[in-house]
Each structure stands twice: as C-alpha cells, then as structure tokens.
Scaffold this active site. Structure first.
Site: not given
Ligand code: XIL
Length: 395
Positions: A170, A216, A258, A289, A291
C-alpha cells in the site's frame, strides 16, 4: 498449425504440473476428483487457494470448525496480523516469533504454502518506532538502518518457509488523498523518500534468494477506473516497470481485492486484461486479500430478504470475476481470501456498518460466493484456463 502448437504448449504445461507436485505444498496431494474442496479443485489448474488466518481463531478450542476449514479448504495461508512489525517486534530488539512460527508449523503439517505478510507498511508499526521518529530520537539515517535490519532479520528467520513475501504494501495514494494526484504516501515515503521501495526488495532478496517478492496494494484490480491521468493501477504498473528497469528483484504484484457491492467494480475481461498487462512485464500476479463487503442497512439487519439476496449475489459475482480472471492468466499464482467466514472478519471493525464480506456465513455455512468459486474451478479448463507457469525469483 496454430492448434497443434497450442497442444504442444499444453503438454509442456502438464509436464510442469507434474514437476510442481514434488514441491512441499502439493506433495502427496495430486488432484483427487473425489475431493471437492477449493484447495483440491484449485490443483486442477495448479492454482493455490488461500486464506488469511487469525491465530486467535485457529487456537480457539471452542471453535474447532475454523481450524478444520483452514486445513481442508486452502492450500496457502497468510497471517492476518502475526507477521506485521508491531506483532513481531513490539519492543525494540525483542522479537516475538511464536504465533507466526505456529502458523508456519500448521501450514507444514497441512501441506500448505505460506504468503509472508508484510515487511514494509505504514500501518501496524510498533509504538517505539513511530514515537522515536516523531520525537526525533530516531534520525533518518537510523530509520533506514532499522528498516534494513528488520527486513533482513525477518526474512532470514523465515528463510525457506515463505513462498511469496509482500515486501511493500500500500505505498501508493488514492484519488481521495491529499494531494489528489497519485503519489507515494505514508510513513516510509515521508521519512525516507520513495527509494525505500527499491531498497526493501533488494534487502529482502539478499536475505532469501528463493522467496517470490511481491508489491501488494488495493484498488488495482483493473486499469481505467476513473480519471486516466490518475489511475492507480497504471501508477503501480509504471512503478513496477521502473523497478525492473533498475534491476530491482521484484517478482510479482499482488492485487488485494477488497471490494464492496455498493461500488461499480469490474467484469472478468477488465480484470484479466490487467493481470495480463502485469504478466507482460515478466511478473507473476496473485489475489492476496479478497473479500466483498456490503452495507448493512436496517433492513439487512432485520433479516429482509429483499435487501439480503441482492447483496449475497453481488458479493458472489465479484468473487467470481476475480477468480475467473486469475484462472485465465497463467501467471496468476494464488487466490487468497481475507478470512473465509463472516464470524471472523476485519470488515465490521474497520468499515463500521458493513459486513457479509466472506465466503462462509457466521455459522460456517458456505454462501453463494463459495459455490460460485467452486463452479469456476470445476467448469473451466483448456483452452482458456491452463495450468500456472511457475515464477522464478529474479536475481
Ligand atoms: C487488517 C486485519 O485484517 C485486521 O485484523 C487489522 O486490525 C488491520 O489490518 N490491507 C492489508 C491487511 O494489507 O494487512 C489488512 O489487514 C487489511 C487491509
């Protein structure tokens, strides 16, 4: 002629899968048609299916289903928090390896590969570090040395046990940050300047020549979202390209994934195009990751199916878009969900009135998202979905 050539490539791919089966994660676990778990169905494509793991949940004797499902459904695991700096070195110079080592032992026992998360991030830093920098007792020069030392110590500790490391996480801003023009954001860029990124990859490579080294980030699922001059995916692509031009040992780009059902999001073709573009640089990719959360309106909380069903369906469709795109690109090596059950999810804590983000509900019943993903793994194969091409760590 073209068909023949394609068949030849297919044969090579199959041979590669055979060879991969000698690696630890799949040793003794060739694809078994009787086993319909995500991990086993993923093996059909040599795709590793993963989850983030909370060690508290894994060790909760009152909640055995969590542990069972981590072992049976997934072939790769990521520590949700236990490898972050504040967990590993809460006091300066004193490392707490216990919980992370425990996860590695669990993974070994269950023939799973481990994604290391995370070496350099602006969040979940220990207080001694941020306080020291703020009060001037840690100088810029010392900070750089502390970072080098942290990366070297951590990567050496886990050497040979980590498949993919999230080296930098990030680092790039979002259009809603100030200034709104995309830039390198956060603690590390602020104090060390953006060169810390190249340094971090070089230090990680020196400490473990075999782990795959990833950048990432979130909101990089597709190109072309929003203002073309301010496209985060393009910014990350340009960064990766420039790192490679400087011979920095970056092996892959991780797309966190996400998503929220209230947003526009993407279709499979858009996401597949992005993965392909990164692969064009010679990089592996992974979803790291995933979701897909929803807003929990009053009606949702009151059990109103008119509001619940569209959310469940939209969440499932978004999981499926990302998984199909990953399947379609042979350099997309793994697909990790950020927790698998609504019972243990960071979403309600972090986003407030949002939830229903995972592939199992709070009672460990598989949701539509789980079944859609399963279908994606089953009803795919040549010519559009071929086995993964393993990535070699760059020197
Ligand atoms: C989250 C964890 O899930 C939470 O338990 C923790 O409180 C905060 O961090 N991007 C990342 C992850 O890279 O490390 C974050 O994990 C979620 C967003």
């Amino acid at each position: 002629m073209r068909i023949k050539r394609w068949i030849a490539t297919g044969a090579v791919a199959i041979a590669t899968v055979g060879a991969l089966n000698t690696l630890p994660a799949s040793a003794g676990h060739p694809y078994n048609p009787a086993d319909q778990s995500l991990r086993n169905l993923g093996l059909r494509h040599d795709l590793y299916m993963g989850t983030a793991v909370s060690m508290a949940a894994l060790n909760d004797a009152a909640d055995p289903r969590y542990r069972e499902l981590v072992a049976s459904e997934f072939s790769t695991v990521t520590a949700e928090n236990e490898m972050k700096w504040e967990s590993l070195e809460p006091t300066r110079g004193t490392y707490n390896w216990g919980p992370a080592d425990e996860l590695i032992a669990f993974a070994k026992q269950n023939n799973q590969r481990v994604r290391g998360h995370v070496l350099v991030w602006h969040n979940q830093l220990p207080g001694w570090l941020t306080t020291g920098v703020n009060d001037g007792s840690i100088t810029t020069e010392q900070l750089r040395e502390i970072l080098r030392n942290h990366i070297t110590t951590v990567v050496k500790h886990f050497k040979g046990k980590i498949w993919q490391w999230d080296v930098v996480n990030e680092a790039v801003s979002d259009p809603w940050d100030t200034p709104s023009t995309l830039h390198y954001k956060g603690f590390w860029a602020q104090h060390l300047g953006p060169d810390y990124i190249a340094d971090a990859f070089r230090w990680a490579r020196a400490a473990d020549p075999k782990a795959l080294l990833f950048y990432n980030d979130y909101n990089i699922e597709a190109f072309g979202s929003g203002d073309p001059a301010n496209d985060k995916t393009q910014f990350v692509y340009d960064m990766a390209k420039s790192l490679l031009a400087q011979r920095v040992p970056i092996d892959g780009v991780g797309s966190q994934g996400h998503l929220g059902t209230q947003y526009g999001n993407y279709d499979t073709l858009q996401v597949a195009a992005a993965l392909k573009k990164f692969a064009g640089l010679g990089l592996a990719t992974a979803f790291t990751e995933v979701d897909v959360r929803s807003q929990l309106t009053e009606a949702v909380q009151n059990g109103d199916s008119n509001e619940i069903n569209p959310r469940l369906q939209a969440s499932a469709a978004n999981y499926s878009v990302l998984l199909q795109a990953c399947l379609a690109d042979r350099h997309c090596l793994s697909f990790t969900v950020w927790g698998f059950t609504d019972k243990h999810s960071w979403v309600p804590n972090w986003f407030g009135n949002e939830g229903m983000a995972n592939i199992y509900d709070e009672n460990y019943q598989p949701k539509r998202a789980y079944n859609l993903m399963k279908g994606d793994l089953i009803y795919t194969g040549p010519p559009y979905v071929l086995p993964r091409i393993p990535q070699k760590p760059r020197k």
